[in-house]
Design a protein around this motif. Structure first.
Motif, PDB file in Angstrom:
ATOM      1  N   PHE A  19     -83.003   8.510  99.489  1.00 13.54           N
ATOM      2  CA  PHE A  19     -82.579   9.823  99.018  1.00 13.54           C
ATOM      3  C   PHE A  19     -82.932   9.988  97.547  1.00 13.54           C
ATOM      4  O   PHE A  19     -83.369  11.065  97.122  1.00 13.54           O
ATOM      5  N   GLU A  20     -82.758   8.943  96.763  1.00 14.41           N
ATOM      6  CA  GLU A  20     -83.052   9.023  95.330  1.00 14.41           C
ATOM      7  C   GLU A  20     -84.521   9.378  95.087  1.00 14.41           C
ATOM      8  O   GLU A  20     -84.832  10.132  94.161  1.00 14.41           O
ATOM      9  N   ASP A  21     -85.425   8.852  95.903  1.00 15.55           N
ATOM     10  CA  ASP A  21     -86.848   9.195  95.775  1.00 15.55           C
ATOM     11  C   ASP A  21     -87.072  10.675  96.051  1.00 15.55           C
ATOM     12  O   ASP A  21     -87.817  11.350  95.333  1.00 15.55           O
ATOM     13  N   LEU A  22     -86.424  11.187  97.096  1.00 16.51           N
ATOM     14  CA  LEU A  22     -86.569  12.605  97.430  1.00 16.51           C
ATOM     15  C   LEU A  22     -85.940  13.478  96.351  1.00 16.51           C
ATOM     16  O   LEU A  22     -86.511  14.505  95.962  1.00 16.51           O
ATOM     17  N   ALA A  23     -84.784  13.066  95.827  1.00 17.47           N
ATOM     18  CA  ALA A  23     -84.136  13.830  94.757  1.00 17.47           C
ATOM     19  C   ALA A  23     -85.023  13.890  93.515  1.00 17.47           C
ATOM     20  O   ALA A  23     -85.188  14.953  92.905  1.00 17.47           O
ATOM     21  N   ALA A  24     -85.624  12.763  93.140  1.00 16.38           N
ATOM     22  CA  ALA A  24     -86.519  12.736  91.977  1.00 16.38           C
ATOM     23  C   ALA A  24     -87.725  13.640  92.205  1.00 16.38           C
ATOM     24  O   ALA A  24     -88.181  14.336  91.293  1.00 16.38           O
ATOM     25  N   PHE A  25     -88.247  13.660  93.428  1.00 18.25           N
ATOM     26  CA  PHE A  25     -89.373  14.539  93.777  1.00 18.25           C
ATOM     27  C   PHE A  25     -88.984  16.006  93.575  1.00 18.25           C
ATOM     28  O   PHE A  25     -89.734  16.785  92.991  1.00 18.25           O
ATOM     29  N   LEU A  26     -87.800  16.384  94.042  1.00 26.56           N
ATOM     30  CA  LEU A  26     -87.357  17.772  93.898  1.00 26.56           C
ATOM     31  C   LEU A  26     -87.068  18.145  92.449  1.00 26.56           C
ATOM     32  O   LEU A  26     -87.207  19.302  92.072  1.00 26.56           O
ATOM     33  N   PRO A  29     -90.475  18.518  87.240  1.00 25.83           N
ATOM     34  CA  PRO A  29     -90.865  19.853  86.768  1.00 25.83           C
ATOM     35  C   PRO A  29     -92.208  20.286  87.355  1.00 25.83           C
ATOM     36  O   PRO A  29     -93.130  19.497  87.463  1.00 25.83           O
ATOM     37  N   GLU A  30     -92.253  21.536  87.755  1.00 27.77           N
ATOM     38  CA  GLU A  30     -93.481  22.140  88.269  1.00 27.77           C
ATOM     39  C   GLU A  30     -93.893  23.255  87.317  1.00 27.77           C
ATOM     40  O   GLU A  30     -93.039  23.969  86.796  1.00 27.77           O
ATOM     41  N   PRO A  31     -95.186  23.440  87.110  1.00 30.53           N
ATOM     42  CA  PRO A  31     -95.623  24.558  86.262  1.00 30.53           C
ATOM     43  C   PRO A  31     -95.099  25.880  86.818  1.00 30.53           C
ATOM     44  O   PRO A  31     -95.196  26.135  88.013  1.00 30.53           O
ATOM     45  N   ASP A  32     -94.502  26.669  85.972  1.00 29.61           N
ATOM     46  CA  ASP A  32     -93.983  27.990  86.331  1.00 29.61           C
ATOM     47  C   ASP A  32     -92.858  27.955  87.355  1.00 29.61           C
ATOM     48  O   ASP A  32     -92.510  28.981  87.921  1.00 29.61           O
ATOM     49  N   GLY A  33     -92.278  26.790  87.638  1.00 29.74           N
ATOM     50  CA  GLY A  33     -91.182  26.698  88.597  1.00 29.74           C
ATOM     51  C   GLY A  33     -89.847  26.674  87.886  1.00 29.74           C
ATOM     52  O   GLY A  33     -89.765  26.461  86.680  1.00 29.74           O
ATOM     53  N   TYR A  34     -88.794  26.925  88.635  1.00 30.66           N
ATOM     54  CA  TYR A  34     -87.451  26.831  88.077  1.00 30.66           C
ATOM     55  C   TYR A  34     -86.998  25.379  88.118  1.00 30.66           C
ATOM     56  O   TYR A  34     -87.258  24.670  89.090  1.00 30.66           O
ATOM     57  N   PRO A  35     -86.290  24.920  87.090  1.00 28.88           N
ATOM     58  CA  PRO A  35     -85.802  23.535  87.108  1.00 28.88           C
ATOM     59  C   PRO A  35     -84.710  23.364  88.162  1.00 28.88           C
ATOM     60  O   PRO A  35     -83.910  24.262  88.401  1.00 28.88           O
ATOM     61  N   VAL A  36     -84.694  22.208  88.795  1.00 27.48           N
ATOM     62  CA  VAL A  36     -83.673  21.863  89.778  1.00 27.48           C
ATOM     63  C   VAL A  36     -82.624  21.005  89.066  1.00 27.48           C
ATOM     64  O   VAL A  36     -82.923  19.915  88.607  1.00 27.48           O
ATOM     65  N   GLN A  37     -81.410  21.538  88.971  1.00 30.41           N
ATOM     66  CA  GLN A  37     -80.343  20.813  88.295  1.00 30.41           C
ATOM     67  C   GLN A  37     -79.496  19.979  89.250  1.00 30.41           C
ATOM     68  O   GLN A  37     -78.909  18.976  88.855  1.00 30.41           O
ATOM     69  N   ALA A 104     -83.053  16.944 101.912  1.00 34.23           N
ATOM     70  CA  ALA A 104     -82.235  17.220 100.728  1.00 34.23           C
ATOM     71  C   ALA A 104     -82.505  18.651 100.289  1.00 34.23           C
ATOM     72  O   ALA A 104     -83.564  19.211 100.576  1.00 34.23           O
ATOM     73  N   VAL A 105     -81.535  19.205  99.598  1.00 34.33           N
ATOM     74  CA  VAL A 105     -81.678  20.567  99.081  1.00 34.33           C
ATOM     75  C   VAL A 105     -81.542  20.518  97.574  1.00 34.33           C
ATOM     76  O   VAL A 105     -80.565  19.980  97.047  1.00 34.33           O
ATOM     77  N   GLY A 106     -82.535  21.075  96.881  1.00 37.40           N
ATOM     78  CA  GLY A 106     -82.495  21.195  95.433  1.00 37.40           C
ATOM     79  C   GLY A 106     -82.050  22.596  95.061  1.00 37.40           C
ATOM     80  O   GLY A 106     -82.464  23.573  95.689  1.00 37.40           O
ATOM     81  N   PHE A 107     -81.196  22.685  94.055  1.00 35.00           N
ATOM     82  CA  PHE A 107     -80.674  23.975  93.621  1.00 35.00           C
ATOM     83  C   PHE A 107     -81.013  24.195  92.158  1.00 35.00           C
ATOM     84  O   PHE A 107     -80.694  23.357  91.311  1.00 35.00           O
ATOM     85  N   SER A 108     -81.649  25.314  91.869  1.00 38.50           N
ATOM     86  CA  SER A 108     -81.831  25.758  90.499  1.00 38.50           C
ATOM     87  C   SER A 108     -80.672  26.690  90.193  1.00 38.50           C
ATOM     88  O   SER A 108     -80.368  27.591  90.984  1.00 38.50           O
ATOM     89  N   VAL A 115     -76.211  29.807  91.985  1.00 40.35           N
ATOM     90  CA  VAL A 115     -77.504  29.339  92.462  1.00 40.35           C
ATOM     91  C   VAL A 115     -78.542  30.445  92.278  1.00 40.35           C
ATOM     92  O   VAL A 115     -78.316  31.603  92.634  1.00 40.35           O
ATOM     93  N   ARG A 116     -79.695  30.069  91.716  1.00 37.09           N
ATOM     94  CA  ARG A 116     -80.799  30.995  91.504  1.00 37.09           C
ATOM     95  C   ARG A 116     -81.884  30.805  92.567  1.00 37.09           C
ATOM     96  O   ARG A 116     -82.500  31.749  93.030  1.00 37.09           O
ATOM     97  N   TRP A 117     -82.164  29.537  92.919  1.00 40.82           N
ATOM     98  CA  TRP A 117     -83.268  29.244  93.837  1.00 40.82           C
ATOM     99  C   TRP A 117     -82.895  28.015  94.658  1.00 40.82           C
ATOM    100  O   TRP A 117     -82.241  27.093  94.146  1.00 40.82           O
ATOM    101  N   VAL A 118     -83.317  27.998  95.907  1.00 42.49           N
ATOM    102  CA  VAL A 118     -83.054  26.903  96.831  1.00 42.49           C
ATOM    103  C   VAL A 118     -84.383  26.275  97.237  1.00 42.49           C
ATOM    104  O   VAL A 118     -85.337  26.990  97.559  1.00 42.49           O
TER     105      VAL A 118
END
Length: 150
Positions: A19-26, A29-37, A104-108, A115-118
């Motif tokens: 799970f930690e690997d997937l969480a780190a992937f989510l 940072p992506e160019p022009d993407g919202y950060p996942v907190q 896993a679900v990442g939330f910005s 929540v802004r983005w899922v």
């Protein structure tokens, strides 16, 4: 894929085992993407299972089915947008052909905690490939309750 920036689908090059690997992937940072907190692991509410089949409907809906007990649950606010009369746009599959995933679900989040983005991230149980399979914007508030709907 959507009207605002978000991470792209995986290219099959990144792998993980936890799970930690997937969480780190989510959270990467992506160019022009919202950060996942916040990243929450998908866990079956019925049996505690952590292996799923995942189906999505384009733009704003994802549903997971536990491989252990076959219980189906919606991710975030997907139930509101799921069309029971239509077939899912697609069942998620890895480039290796695998269709069983850890999820896993990442939330910005907005500054107020809503929540802004899922982002729905999956780790293929056959080969370990990590990928982003769906993402959507949350246009309403309050929406912090979605953090408990991974």
């Amino acid at each position: 894929m959507h009207d605002e920036p978000g991470p792209g689908l995986h290219n099959g090059e990144e792998r993980g085992a936890t799970f930690e690997d997937l969480a780190a992937f989510l959270q990467r940072p992506e160019p022009d993407g919202y950060p996942v907190q916040v990243v929450r692991e998908c866990v079956c509410r019925s049996c505690g299972g952590r292996a799923f089949e995942v189906a999505v409907m384009a733009d704003e809906a994802a549903r997971r089915t536990c491989l252990a007990c076959r219980e189906t649950e919606f991710i975030a606010d997907s139930e509101e947008y799921w069309d029971d009369d239509a077939e899912a746009d697609y069942c998620c599959a890895c480039l290796c052909g695998g269709e069983e995933f850890a999820a896993a679900v990442g939330f910005s989040l907005r500054e107020d905690g809503d929540v802004r983005w899922v982002y729905v991230g999956l780790r293929c149980l056959a080969c370990g490939a990590l990928g982003l399979y769906e993402d959507w914007k949350i246009n309403y508030g309050p929406s912090a309750f979605l953090l408990d709907r991974a």
